[in-house]
Design a protein around this motif. Structure first.
Motif, PDB file in Angstrom:
ATOM      1  N   ALA A   8      -0.656 -29.369 -29.905  1.00  0.00           N
ATOM      2  CA  ALA A   8      -0.571 -29.223 -28.448  1.00  0.00           C
ATOM      3  C   ALA A   8      -0.386 -27.767 -28.056  1.00  0.00           C
ATOM      4  O   ALA A   8      -0.971 -27.290 -27.063  1.00  0.00           O
ATOM      5  CB  ALA A   8       0.584 -30.070 -27.913  1.00  0.00           C
ATOM      6  N   THR A   9       0.411 -27.036 -28.826  1.00  0.00           N
ATOM      7  CA  THR A   9       0.650 -25.620 -28.548  1.00  0.00           C
ATOM      8  C   THR A   9      -0.629 -24.799 -28.698  1.00  0.00           C
ATOM      9  O   THR A   9      -0.925 -23.922 -27.873  1.00  0.00           O
ATOM     10  CB  THR A   9       1.733 -25.079 -29.491  1.00  0.00           C
ATOM     11  OG1 THR A   9       2.962 -25.795 -29.272  1.00  0.00           O
ATOM     12  CG2 THR A   9       1.976 -23.593 -29.255  1.00  0.00           C
ATOM     13  N   LEU A  10      -1.403 -25.080 -29.727  1.00  0.00           N
ATOM     14  CA  LEU A  10      -2.663 -24.353 -29.929  1.00  0.00           C
ATOM     15  C   LEU A  10      -3.667 -24.673 -28.823  1.00  0.00           C
ATOM     16  O   LEU A  10      -4.377 -23.780 -28.339  1.00  0.00           O
ATOM     17  CB  LEU A  10      -3.245 -24.707 -31.300  1.00  0.00           C
ATOM     18  CG  LEU A  10      -2.444 -24.202 -32.510  1.00  0.00           C
ATOM     19  CD1 LEU A  10      -3.040 -24.739 -33.800  1.00  0.00           C
ATOM     20  CD2 LEU A  10      -2.408 -22.676 -32.531  1.00  0.00           C
ATOM     21  N   ILE A  11      -3.718 -25.948 -28.416  1.00  0.00           N
ATOM     22  CA  ILE A  11      -4.613 -26.317 -27.316  1.00  0.00           C
ATOM     23  C   ILE A  11      -4.203 -25.596 -26.029  1.00  0.00           C
ATOM     24  O   ILE A  11      -5.047 -25.099 -25.272  1.00  0.00           O
ATOM     25  CB  ILE A  11      -4.599 -27.844 -27.104  1.00  0.00           C
ATOM     26  CG1 ILE A  11      -5.197 -28.562 -28.311  1.00  0.00           C
ATOM     27  CG2 ILE A  11      -5.370 -28.222 -25.837  1.00  0.00           C
ATOM     28  CD1 ILE A  11      -5.065 -30.068 -28.257  1.00  0.00           C
ATOM     29  N   ALA A  12      -2.892 -25.531 -25.793  1.00  0.00           N
ATOM     30  CA  ALA A  12      -2.395 -24.841 -24.597  1.00  0.00           C
ATOM     31  C   ALA A  12      -2.732 -23.354 -24.644  1.00  0.00           C
ATOM     32  O   ALA A  12      -3.079 -22.747 -23.617  1.00  0.00           O
ATOM     33  CB  ALA A  12      -0.887 -25.031 -24.474  1.00  0.00           C
ATOM     34  N   GLY A  13      -2.629 -22.757 -25.836  1.00  0.00           N
ATOM     35  CA  GLY A  13      -2.979 -21.345 -25.970  1.00  0.00           C
ATOM     36  C   GLY A  13      -4.442 -21.084 -25.659  1.00  0.00           C
ATOM     37  O   GLY A  13      -4.784 -20.112 -24.970  1.00  0.00           O
ATOM     38  N   MET A  68      -0.544 -30.895 -22.489  1.00  0.00           N
ATOM     39  CA  MET A  68       0.637 -31.576 -21.963  1.00  0.00           C
ATOM     40  C   MET A  68       0.705 -33.027 -22.432  1.00  0.00           C
ATOM     41  O   MET A  68       1.776 -33.532 -22.790  1.00  0.00           O
ATOM     42  CB  MET A  68       0.627 -31.538 -20.431  1.00  0.00           C
ATOM     43  CG  MET A  68       0.874 -30.162 -19.821  1.00  0.00           C
ATOM     44  SD  MET A  68       0.654 -30.219 -18.018  1.00  0.00           S
ATOM     45  CE  MET A  68       1.265 -28.608 -17.525  1.00  0.00           C
ATOM     46  N   VAL A  69      -0.440 -33.690 -22.434  1.00  0.00           N
ATOM     47  CA  VAL A  69      -0.474 -35.096 -22.839  1.00  0.00           C
ATOM     48  C   VAL A  69      -0.193 -35.237 -24.334  1.00  0.00           C
ATOM     49  O   VAL A  69       0.505 -36.169 -24.756  1.00  0.00           O
ATOM     50  CB  VAL A  69      -1.836 -35.721 -22.476  1.00  0.00           C
ATOM     51  CG1 VAL A  69      -1.930 -37.146 -22.995  1.00  0.00           C
ATOM     52  CG2 VAL A  69      -2.047 -35.703 -20.967  1.00  0.00           C
ATOM     53  N   VAL A  70      -0.720 -34.337 -25.137  1.00  0.00           N
ATOM     54  CA  VAL A  70      -0.531 -34.406 -26.594  1.00  0.00           C
ATOM     55  C   VAL A  70       0.906 -34.084 -26.991  1.00  0.00           C
ATOM     56  O   VAL A  70       1.446 -34.657 -27.943  1.00  0.00           O
ATOM     57  CB  VAL A  70      -1.506 -33.445 -27.303  1.00  0.00           C
ATOM     58  CG1 VAL A  70      -1.226 -33.397 -28.805  1.00  0.00           C
ATOM     59  CG2 VAL A  70      -2.948 -33.890 -27.063  1.00  0.00           C
ATOM     60  N   GLY A  71       1.556 -33.202 -26.258  1.00  0.00           N
ATOM     61  CA  GLY A  71       2.897 -32.756 -26.626  1.00  0.00           C
ATOM     62  C   GLY A  71       3.921 -33.880 -26.685  1.00  0.00           C
ATOM     63  O   GLY A  71       4.024 -34.671 -25.747  1.00  0.00           O
ATOM     64  N   PRO A  72       4.726 -33.960 -27.756  1.00  0.00           N
ATOM     65  CA  PRO A  72       5.708 -35.036 -27.936  1.00  0.00           C
ATOM     66  C   PRO A  72       7.137 -34.623 -27.594  1.00  0.00           C
ATOM     67  O   PRO A  72       8.093 -35.293 -27.972  1.00  0.00           O
ATOM     68  CB  PRO A  72       5.587 -35.331 -29.427  1.00  0.00           C
ATOM     69  CG  PRO A  72       5.361 -33.966 -30.027  1.00  0.00           C
ATOM     70  CD  PRO A  72       4.570 -33.162 -28.996  1.00  0.00           C
ATOM     71  N   VAL A  99       5.202 -31.385 -16.408  1.00  0.00           N
ATOM     72  CA  VAL A  99       6.112 -30.321 -16.844  1.00  0.00           C
ATOM     73  C   VAL A  99       5.375 -29.245 -17.637  1.00  0.00           C
ATOM     74  O   VAL A  99       4.386 -29.515 -18.314  1.00  0.00           O
ATOM     75  CB  VAL A  99       7.271 -30.890 -17.679  1.00  0.00           C
ATOM     76  CG1 VAL A  99       8.171 -31.738 -16.812  1.00  0.00           C
ATOM     77  CG2 VAL A  99       6.748 -31.701 -18.854  1.00  0.00           C
ATOM     78  N   THR A 100       5.885 -28.020 -17.548  1.00  0.00           N
ATOM     79  CA  THR A 100       5.241 -26.873 -18.195  1.00  0.00           C
ATOM     80  C   THR A 100       6.040 -26.439 -19.413  1.00  0.00           C
ATOM     81  O   THR A 100       6.562 -25.328 -19.475  1.00  0.00           O
ATOM     82  CB  THR A 100       5.119 -25.708 -17.195  1.00  0.00           C
ATOM     83  OG1 THR A 100       4.698 -26.213 -15.934  1.00  0.00           O
ATOM     84  CG2 THR A 100       4.107 -24.683 -17.664  1.00  0.00           C
ATOM     85  N   THR A 101       6.146 -27.334 -20.385  1.00  0.00           N
ATOM     86  CA  THR A 101       6.854 -26.994 -21.617  1.00  0.00           C
ATOM     87  C   THR A 101       5.878 -26.519 -22.688  1.00  0.00           C
ATOM     88  O   THR A 101       5.918 -25.362 -23.107  1.00  0.00           O
ATOM     89  CB  THR A 101       7.651 -28.211 -22.122  1.00  0.00           C
ATOM     90  OG1 THR A 101       6.812 -29.378 -22.097  1.00  0.00           O
ATOM     91  CG2 THR A 101       8.871 -28.452 -21.255  1.00  0.00           C
ATOM     92  N   VAL A 102       4.997 -27.410 -23.126  1.00  0.00           N
ATOM     93  CA  VAL A 102       4.010 -27.034 -24.143  1.00  0.00           C
ATOM     94  C   VAL A 102       3.114 -25.884 -23.670  1.00  0.00           C
ATOM     95  O   VAL A 102       2.845 -24.957 -24.455  1.00  0.00           O
ATOM     96  CB  VAL A 102       3.175 -28.259 -24.557  1.00  0.00           C
ATOM     97  CG1 VAL A 102       1.906 -27.843 -25.278  1.00  0.00           C
ATOM     98  CG2 VAL A 102       4.001 -29.178 -25.451  1.00  0.00           C
ATOM     99  N   PRO A 103       2.631 -25.870 -22.415  1.00  0.00           N
ATOM    100  CA  PRO A 103       1.850 -24.709 -21.971  1.00  0.00           C
ATOM    101  C   PRO A 103       2.621 -23.400 -22.086  1.00  0.00           C
ATOM    102  O   PRO A 103       2.042 -22.358 -22.415  1.00  0.00           O
ATOM    103  CB  PRO A 103       1.540 -25.037 -20.501  1.00  0.00           C
ATOM    104  CG  PRO A 103       1.537 -26.518 -20.454  1.00  0.00           C
ATOM    105  CD  PRO A 103       2.634 -26.936 -21.392  1.00  0.00           C
ATOM    106  N   ALA A 104       3.928 -23.451 -21.830  1.00  0.00           N
ATOM    107  CA  ALA A 104       4.736 -22.239 -21.953  1.00  0.00           C
ATOM    108  C   ALA A 104       4.831 -21.792 -23.405  1.00  0.00           C
ATOM    109  O   ALA A 104       4.720 -20.600 -23.715  1.00  0.00           O
ATOM    110  CB  ALA A 104       6.130 -22.480 -21.378  1.00  0.00           C
ATOM    111  N   VAL A 105       5.021 -22.746 -24.309  1.00  0.00           N
ATOM    112  CA  VAL A 105       5.106 -22.405 -25.735  1.00  0.00           C
ATOM    113  C   VAL A 105       3.777 -21.830 -26.217  1.00  0.00           C
ATOM    114  O   VAL A 105       3.744 -20.835 -26.966  1.00  0.00           O
ATOM    115  CB  VAL A 105       5.487 -23.651 -26.562  1.00  0.00           C
ATOM    116  CG1 VAL A 105       5.505 -23.315 -28.049  1.00  0.00           C
ATOM    117  CG2 VAL A 105       6.843 -24.178 -26.133  1.00  0.00           C
ATOM    118  N   GLY A 106       2.657 -22.449 -25.801  1.00  0.00           N
ATOM    119  CA  GLY A 106       1.358 -21.927 -26.189  1.00  0.00           C
ATOM    120  C   GLY A 106       1.125 -20.524 -25.667  1.00  0.00           C
ATOM    121  O   GLY A 106       0.557 -19.668 -26.360  1.00  0.00           O
TER     122      GLY A 106
END
Length: 315
Positions: free
Chosen positions: A108-113, A128-132, A234-241
């Protein structure tokens, strides 16, 4: 028998000598979902979990006049009932670090990046959907409300170590791409459609609060479709990416902004999720428990949301 005397139970069946190697009995009965917690507590007081086991099968369709009568005898609506043992059992699993959790989070992080680099919101939504990550967040909320302090530490470790590993892997991948000329710094730090990731504000916190409430309600009510909406909010995984991408190209200001966004979203969800669970516990008037029995739900359909416990006991 206490089970038979309870008006919220129905269709009690006793099979003598079929459990515990022929030395125990198997009891099957239906109970209104709203009263499951009370029935489980009663069975514990009888020592069933010590001499045998208690199992809970949820989402069973029951066509029975007696079951309908039991449902009517229970207070409240089945969809509003929270089966704490079921929630705690799920939270205990989510609190443990697993390869599947790390794999989904890294992907999910790589996709967000990629979404941030290409400035493609659809990829951000997919990430966002993939992130657990909501699973350990919910476990943290439950640990606080139910005072399960032994659950709090592994849940926090799972969440923080998962984010750290995902960020590190993403940073290495993007750094290699940057050094080999596959990406450039300008594209990695611009993008009007995804700029919200690096622009945290008060609305970020408000959305995180709302998402935390909705996420906990979706888990306690077993509404998976609503949980998907929480992931997209929520903007968690996008932020990590974005952190991994911007660190690789030395865009320190944007990396810090994305980290701030991540912290705001996590804090908001934990605050709102904890408050929601506390309100549900207060509504159900159930004190925090220090003991539990692992209850494994079995998937299926239900229009009345009856629950059929099965227990084994010594004669």
């Amino acid at each position: 028998m206490a089970i038979r005397a309870d008006p919220t139970t129905a269709n009690l069946a006793i099979m003598r000598g079929v459990a515990l190697g022929g030395h125990g009995d198997l009891l099957l009965f239906d109970v209104a979902r709203e009263n499951v917690n009370s029935i489980v507590d009663m069975l514990r007081e009888l020592g069933i979990e010590a001499t045998g086991s208690i199992s809970l099968l949820d989402h069973v369709t029951v066509i029975s006049n007696a079951a309908e009568t039991a449902e009517a005898a229970a207070n409240g609506h089945p969809a509003d009932a929270v089966i704490w043992d079921e929630i705690e059992d799920r939270a205990e699993e989510d609190a443990r670090l697993s390869w599947s959790f790390l794999s989904f989070l890294v992907l999910a992080t790589l996709i967000a990046g990629v979404g941030r680099y290409l400035d493609q919101p659809i990829l951000i939504i997919g990430a966002m959907v993939v992130g657990p990550e909501f699973a350990p967040i919910a476990a943290i909320c439950l640990a606080i409300v139910r005072r399960r302090w032994t659950l709090l530490r592994p849940a926090m470790t799972n969440l923080l170590s998962g984010f750290a590993l995902a960020t590190a892997i993403a940073c290495v991948v993007w750094a290699v791409a940057y050094e080999t000329g596959l990406i450039d710094r300008f594209a990695a730090t611009t993008g009007a459609a995804t700029d919200f990731i690096i622009k945290p504000d008060v609305w970020s916190f408000v959305i995180a609060l709302l998402a935390g409430c909705a996420g906990v309600l979706s888990l306690t009510a077993s509404k998976s479709s609503a949980l998907v909406g929480v992931f997209i909010s929520v903007t968690t995984v996008p932020a990590v990416g974005t952190i991994g991408l911007t660190l690789a190209v030395s865009a320190w200001a944007e990396a810090w902004a994305a980290l701030t966004q991540l912290f705001i979203n996590i804090a908001g969800m934990i605050i709102a999720g904890t408050a929601t669970l506390a309100a549900q516990q207060l509504t159900n008037r159930l004190p925090p428990k220090t003991r539990r029995t692992a209850l494994r739900p079995r998937a299926g359909k239900s229009h009345r949301r009856k629950t059929r416990p099965a227990l084994k006991r010594q004669p």
